[in-house]
Design a protein around this motif. Sequence first.
Motif, PDB file in Angstrom:
ATOM      1  N   VAL A 203     184.782  56.504  93.838  1.00 26.31           N
ATOM      2  CA  VAL A 203     184.370  55.134  94.106  1.00 26.31           C
ATOM      3  C   VAL A 203     182.991  55.095  94.773  1.00 26.31           C
ATOM      4  N   ASN A 204     182.104  54.305  94.213  1.00 23.59           N
ATOM      5  CA  ASN A 204     180.800  54.043  94.835  1.00 23.59           C
ATOM      6  C   ASN A 204     180.961  52.952  95.877  1.00 23.59           C
ATOM      7  N   LEU A 205     180.447  53.203  97.055  1.00 22.48           N
ATOM      8  CA  LEU A 205     180.562  52.222  98.136  1.00 22.48           C
ATOM      9  C   LEU A 205     179.250  52.185  98.888  1.00 22.48           C
ATOM     10  N   HIS A 206     178.849  51.009  99.370  1.00 20.53           N
ATOM     11  CA  HIS A 206     177.745  51.050 100.323  1.00 20.53           C
ATOM     12  C   HIS A 206     178.228  50.850 101.755  1.00 20.53           C
ATOM     13  N   GLN A 207     179.543  50.533 101.917  1.00 19.70           N
ATOM     14  CA  GLN A 207     180.111  50.399 103.256  1.00 19.70           C
ATOM     15  C   GLN A 207     180.581  51.760 103.745  1.00 19.70           C
ATOM     16  N   VAL A 208     179.821  52.357 104.661  1.00 16.36           N
ATOM     17  CA  VAL A 208     180.152  53.699 105.145  1.00 16.36           C
ATOM     18  C   VAL A 208     181.492  53.711 105.886  1.00 16.36           C
ATOM     19  N   ASP A 209     181.751  52.669 106.689  1.00 16.74           N
ATOM     20  CA  ASP A 209     183.009  52.645 107.456  1.00 16.74           C
ATOM     21  C   ASP A 209     184.224  52.652 106.533  1.00 16.74           C
ATOM     22  N   THR A 210     184.138  51.931 105.420  1.00 19.77           N
ATOM     23  CA  THR A 210     185.240  51.912 104.453  1.00 19.77           C
ATOM     24  C   THR A 210     185.418  53.294 103.832  1.00 19.77           C
ATOM     25  N   ALA A 211     184.321  53.934 103.482  1.00 25.05           N
ATOM     26  CA  ALA A 211     184.396  55.280 102.897  1.00 25.05           C
ATOM     27  C   ALA A 211     185.038  56.250 103.883  1.00 25.05           C
ATOM     28  N   LEU A 212     184.654  56.147 105.156  1.00 23.14           N
ATOM     29  CA  LEU A 212     185.211  57.049 106.175  1.00 23.14           C
ATOM     30  C   LEU A 212     186.715  56.854 106.307  1.00 23.14           C
ATOM     31  N   LYS A 213     187.139  55.597 106.196  1.00 22.79           N
ATOM     32  CA  LYS A 213     188.552  55.279 106.429  1.00 22.79           C
ATOM     33  C   LYS A 213     189.457  55.735 105.272  1.00 22.79           C
ATOM     34  N   TYR A 214     188.967  55.651 104.045  1.00 20.15           N
ATOM     35  CA  TYR A 214     189.868  55.823 102.893  1.00 20.15           C
ATOM     36  C   TYR A 214     189.760  57.162 102.161  1.00 20.15           C
TER      37      TYR A 214
END
Length: 239
Positions: A203-214
């Motif tokens: 998954v491409n994300l620009h929200q780093v916090d979301t990437a860290l969490k999931y």
Amino acid sequence: TTLLEFKQVSKQYGSDTKALTDVNFAVKEGEFVSIIGPSGAGKSTLLRCINRMIDASNGEIIFNGASILGIKKRELKRLRTQMGMVFQHYNLVNRLSVIENVLHGRLGYKSTLEGVLGLYSKEEKNQAYAILKTLGLEGQVYKRCDQLSGGQKQRVGIARALVQNPKVLLCDEPIASLDPNASKVIMDLLRNISTNMGITVIVNLHQVDTALKYSDRILGVNKGTIVYNGTPAGIDNEQ
Ligand code: ADP
Ligand code: ADP
């Protein structure tokens, strides 16, 4: 086991835009991998090289043990059924119903005519219905897609990808157009699809916090190169 491998992959647009330069990484079966990085870093290009919506200029991409570069059209079509794609703007046919959009994933959008439900077997329709139910859309099955909220539209996008029994979901900024509540629903669903169905999620994300969490693992991309490849915890340590 390794599902996907990039070896020295580069992509150049035109004569001067180098979107990816010597990209190397591997993804294991069932892994949840987030690709993060600033706008223009090459995230979307990278993701689209996997299903050859974009052709890499150089290097090698191995999926499920075989090279995907240079394969014939028919093989490519088969390959793409193993790769469900989820888009930021959903890419649904708005005037069609939810279940028609999901079933069209199977047809590969050969037909976008109304009233095509008759083309599908009872088994295909039951399977589509079951997936929609799993995604909490049992009340929306016969609604037109333009009557749905953004979060519901994205769940239809995920259902359309899942109906082909893919090995991997490729999600290009799937929550970038959604509010925080809808974003959480979508990310929780993607995490469940990885954990409980064993489907690899990239998954491409620009929200780093979301990437860290999931994520199980994070690929950090900047200016077309991989600048981080490791666990979420490892990123915290670097900061
Ligand atoms: P991201 O998804 O991280 O925002 P992209 O993969 O969309 O990054 O873009 C990477 C680079 O490639 C950017 O400089 C972008 O302008 C350029 N680029 C992307 N698509 C094209 C295209 N079709 N033609 C020319 N340049 C492109
Ligand atoms: P989210 O689930 O992401 O919060 P929104 O509620 O913001 O999504 O809706 C996304 C888009 O769908 C908006 O443009 C909104 O106008 C439209 N929309 C939402 N609900 C309906 C509806 N019942 N009928 C028609 N359009 C709707």
